[in-house]
Design an enzyme around this catalytic site. Structure first.
Site, PDB file in Angstrom:
ATOM      1  N   GLN A 123      44.861  41.167  45.816  1.00 43.49           N
ATOM      2  CA  GLN A 123      45.210  39.782  46.106  1.00 43.49           C
ATOM      3  C   GLN A 123      46.715  39.623  45.909  1.00 43.49           C
ATOM      4  O   GLN A 123      47.183  39.655  44.781  1.00 43.49           O
ATOM      5  CB  GLN A 123      44.467  38.966  45.053  1.00 43.49           C
ATOM      6  CG  GLN A 123      44.074  37.586  45.368  1.00 43.49           C
ATOM      7  CD  GLN A 123      43.331  37.018  44.157  1.00 43.49           C
ATOM      8  OE1 GLN A 123      42.728  37.757  43.371  1.00 43.49           O
ATOM      9  NE2 GLN A 123      43.378  35.725  43.997  1.00 43.49           N
ATOM     10  N   GLY A 124      47.459  39.468  47.007  1.00 40.58           N
ATOM     11  CA  GLY A 124      48.906  39.300  46.886  1.00 40.58           C
ATOM     12  C   GLY A 124      49.262  37.822  46.863  1.00 40.58           C
ATOM     13  O   GLY A 124      49.738  37.275  47.859  1.00 40.58           O
ATOM     14  N   SER A 137      50.489  35.861  43.471  1.00 40.46           N
ATOM     15  CA  SER A 137      51.615  35.580  42.560  1.00 40.46           C
ATOM     16  C   SER A 137      52.855  36.382  42.919  1.00 40.46           C
ATOM     17  O   SER A 137      52.765  37.494  43.442  1.00 40.46           O
ATOM     18  CB  SER A 137      51.219  35.929  41.121  1.00 40.46           C
ATOM     19  OG  SER A 137      50.171  35.113  40.683  1.00 40.46           O
ATOM     20  N   SER A 173      46.052  43.012  40.814  1.00 42.11           N
ATOM     21  CA  SER A 173      45.053  43.903  40.227  1.00 42.11           C
ATOM     22  C   SER A 173      44.505  44.866  41.259  1.00 42.11           C
ATOM     23  O   SER A 173      44.273  44.482  42.402  1.00 42.11           O
ATOM     24  CB  SER A 173      43.900  43.087  39.621  1.00 42.11           C
ATOM     25  OG  SER A 173      44.369  42.353  38.520  1.00 42.11           O
ATOM     26  N   GLU A 221      37.151  32.368  42.404  1.00 45.16           N
ATOM     27  CA  GLU A 221      37.531  33.177  41.240  1.00 45.16           C
ATOM     28  C   GLU A 221      37.163  32.435  39.952  1.00 45.16           C
ATOM     29  O   GLU A 221      36.844  33.021  38.945  1.00 45.16           O
ATOM     30  CB  GLU A 221      39.040  33.469  41.282  1.00 45.16           C
ATOM     31  CG  GLU A 221      39.490  34.443  40.199  1.00 45.16           C
ATOM     32  CD  GLU A 221      40.955  34.841  40.345  1.00 45.16           C
ATOM     33  OE1 GLU A 221      41.642  34.298  41.221  1.00 45.16           O
ATOM     34  OE2 GLU A 221      41.402  35.703  39.569  1.00 45.16           O
TER      35      GLU A 221
END
Lengths: 383, 370
Positions: free
Chosen positions: A125-126, A128, A160, A243
């Protein structure tokens, strides 16, 4: 109200049990070494999917079973209760995947969903960036339109599983003139593409679970966008709600297993010749931890119920996230306090404690959750 | 697991809101603070509406969650009732097959629960005793504390020891040997009294006891603990709504105070706390209704967390109000006080936390449901 499981839920729980008793591995066999563990986890998800037990609520045409979300929760509960490890494909399964199911094209669903389930392709997940954490809309990664493709430039962080991922869901600015939330698109970058540099970061727990990801002129084909150009913000919020919502329910069971293990460890422990479990303060700490975990379970069940009724997670997922944080951090504190030197001078529990400190940060900090509750549930003005 | 209210339960809640908006505005609670409170008309109407029997029969569509939904609305208005006390006694009477059940549920007359004693907790064996004289006559003696509305009800349900086992004696307040003294209470709308019983004559038919009694009382206490938590959380919800409305209107430094993050986060925390506590109440109520293995543990969890949460929420609400919240002129203290009264009733967080510890740390815990 119904506390007992439906027939379908009981049947699927039975299925999990027979899968597990047919010689499925449990988390105690997890290799210590990080890369070996990743390989083990990939194999674990593959076998679980082969048995048809990954994300059973996904549509049948994409490899799920079209089961209810209630049945999916039962599968996750039973696996967690048996000590099964968390799935390596968690970002695809629980965060990005639901947004592809909700907003992706038929072709995207065909292309990506089956391999998310099998674990063949891991997602990251890009979201932040170094300058855009809580203020996610301040992100500066840019995707420049070159007609038949975009060119991605920028840096993501806290990503992550990036070093193991095939795909990355990237929030990038595609309209530099638009207001902060309006010019963002939800793109999908191929992690094998030239120009991507992944630099693992060592976490507080000592593990390189997350990374910095650099995009230097990375080409992204035009069909690798979820939703319309410049409409990425609401899809990102959809991902984040997942999430916080259903993912919390699964995490709650993990914490339950950990508390049971903590009590078992404490039961064997003596201090000054007396069983630790006879100490009134120790008993109180364990009871309080149990109470917060039970409250989390109830809160999460209520949210999942609302989600089943409405078909999407609501704002109350921020309450789940705060309660998860409260319960998980209390569990970490309790483990250190109850076990004392047995936690401080041994592997295991100290990492449970350390990892608990991430709970108030990932998926939106506690402060961001309180902003959401204040502004969007209570109707207070933006601060 | 599904914690959503059924259509019947949702309707019950709606009708409770309608009834109490008419019958028990906050001004009714306030009149008790002034010493001229009168709620018998309210009690008669609630009994007519069937509130005293809600969730009592197994074929009732509302169940223990229904009782909690009513109690929540009572708490929101700090209404002067003995709804939860009566629910406890009715459950014991039903389990003991007592002929008294009918009039208890009909609210004829309304009832007060005389359970707590000056030197005991809610779960202690009572020191109050029913003795048998040589002629077979029964006499009740002892002292009770925190008896809500004892001075205005028509029946006292007194927990006492009979032949070494616990039992409940049902006696009229007017009977010889009963003396009732109103006491100061944190919530005057509960009209707490001290009740002294000196050789009060009791007949066999006025006793709830027998082999089913101990189990029935333990279960009824759990139901009452969860329902009073619901009442306290109703009061907390009302306090929080008052505080949010105030934060949207009160201006300082040229802007409404709800726009300051320090105030906004305070209120957001209280909202989250109340919601999580309410989820635990719904679960415990459903567990008690279905009599699951973890029902007693779920009740202790709901009470321990819910009572503490209600107290924190009303304290947070008071803080958001500032000085205005510290006056008796403002309505806040009416619901604030109800949350505090409910927090301790049927055992406070420390007692229930100890129960949780004992259940959790026994060898074979029956704690977490599925």
């Amino acid at each position: 109200m119904r506390l007992t499981r439906s027939d379908a839920e009981r049947r699927i729980a039975e299925e999990v049990h027979s899968f597990l008793s047919a010689g499925a591995a449990d988390a105690r066999e997890l290799p210590e070494e990080f890369d070996a563990r990743i390989a083990w986890l990939r194999e674990w998800q593959r076998r679980l999917h082969e048995a048809g037990l990954v994300n059973v609520a996904w549509p049948t045409e994409h490899g799920g079973r079209g089961a209810t979300l209630g049945e999916q929760m039962v599968v996750e509960q039973e696996l967690a209760r048996a000590g099964a490890p968390e799935l390596i494909g968690v970002v695809g399964l629980g965060v990005v995947g639901p947004s592809i199911v909700a907003h992706g094209t038929a072709e995207q669903k065909r292309r990506w969903l089956p391999k998310i389930l099998s674990g063949e392709e891991i997602w990251c997940q890009g979201f932040s960036e170094p300058g855009a954490g809580s203020d996610l809309a301040a992100l500066r990664t840019v995707a420049e339109d070159r007609g038949d493709h975009w060119v991605l430039r920028g840096q993501k962080t806290w990503t992550s599983w990036a070093q193991h991922a095939t795909w990355c869901a990237v929030l990038a600015r595609t309209d530099l003139e638009a207001a902060a939330h309006k010019g963002i698109s939800y793109l999908v970058a191929d992690m094998r593409a030239p120009g991507i540099d992944v630099r693992p970061l060592e976490q507080l727990t000592g593990e390189p679970e997350f990374s910095e990801v650099y995009f230097d002129e990375v080409a992204v084909p035009k069909d690798q966008i979820i939703g319309a150009p410049n409409a990425g913000w609401s899809i990102a919020m959809h991902s984040l709600a997942h999430e916080r919502g259903p993912a919390v329910a699964a995490r709650a069971v993990k914490l339950r297993v950990l508390l049971d293990r903590l009590i078992a460890d404490a039961r064997r422990l003596e201090r000054d010749g007396r069983p630790v479990l006879e100490d009134a303060e120790v008993r109180s700490l364990l009871a309080r931890t149990h109470i917060q975990l039970e409250v989390l379970r109830c809160q999460s069940a209520r949210t999942v119920g609302t989600m089943i009724a409405k078909g999407r997670p609501g704002l109350e997922t921020s309450i789940d996230k705060l309660q998860l944080t409260r319960a998980e951090q209390l569990l970490g504190d309790t483990a250190l306090a109850v076990l004392g030197p047995a936690a401080t001078y041994a592997p295991g529990w100290q990492n449970v404690y350390l990892y608990s400190r991430a709970a108030s940060i990932y998926g939106g900090t506690s402060q961001v959750q309180k902003n959401i509750i204040a502004e969007r549930i209570l109707g207070l003005p933006r601060s | 697991m599904d914690l959503e209210c059924s259509d019947e339960q949702a309707e019950l809640r709606q009708s409770a809101i309608g009834a109490l908006d008419r019958l028990a505005p906050l001004s009714l609670a306030r009149s008790f603070h002034a010493g001229d409170g009168e709620a018998t008309a309210l009690w008669r109407r609630l009994a007519e509406l069937g509130w005293l029997g809600v969730g009592l029969d197994s074929d009732d569509p509302f169940g223990v969650p229904g009782l909690c939904l009513l109690a929540e609305q009572v708490g929101r208005r700090a209404a002067p009732t003995t709804l939860v006390d009566t629910a406890l006694v009715a459950r014991v009477a039903a389990a003991c097959d007592s002929a008294q059940l009918e009039r208890i549920v009909a609210g004829q007359p309304p009832l007060a629960l005389a359970m707590l004693e000056p030197r005991s907790s809610w779960t202690s064996a009572p020191a109050t005793t029913v003795t048998r004289a040589a002629g077979g006559e029964l006499a009740l003696s002892g002292e009770k504390l925190g008896v809500h509305h004892a001075a205005s009800v028509g029946l006292l349900a007194v927990l006492a020891k009979l032949d070494g086992a616990p039992a409940v004696a049902l006696v009229e307040p007017a009977r010889a040997g009963v003396s009732i003294v109103p006491t100061p209470g944190i919530d005057p709308a509960c009209a707490p009294c001290r009740v002294a019983l000196h050789r009060v004559r009791v007949s066999e038919s006025e006793l709830l006891g027998g082999p089913a009694f101990a189990g029935a009382l333990a279960y009824a206490l759990d139901v009452a603990a969860v329902a009073s938590t619901a009442e306290g959380l109703g009061a907390a919800a009302a306090a929080l709504e008052l505080a949010v409305a105030y934060a949207l209107e009160r201006e300082q430094y040229g802007r409404v105070i709800g726009g300051f993050q320090a105030v906004a986060h305070l209120l957001a925390e209280q909202h989250a706390l109340r919601e999580t506590a309410w989820a635990a109440v719904l679960y415990a109520a459903a567990a008690l209704e279905e009599r699951t293995d973890d029902a007693a543990a779920a009740a202790a969890v709901a009470k321990a967390h819910g009572a503490a949460a209600a107290k924190v929420v009303v304290e947070g609400a008071l803080q958001a109000f500032g000085g205005v919240g510290f006056t008796r002129e403002h309505d806040l203290h009416l619901v604030y006080r109800r949350a505090l009264e409910c927090a301790g009733r049927f055992g406070g967080p420390p007692e229930h936390e100890r129960r949780v510890a004992d259940l959790l740390l026994s060898r074979e815990p029956a704690l977490a449901g599925t």
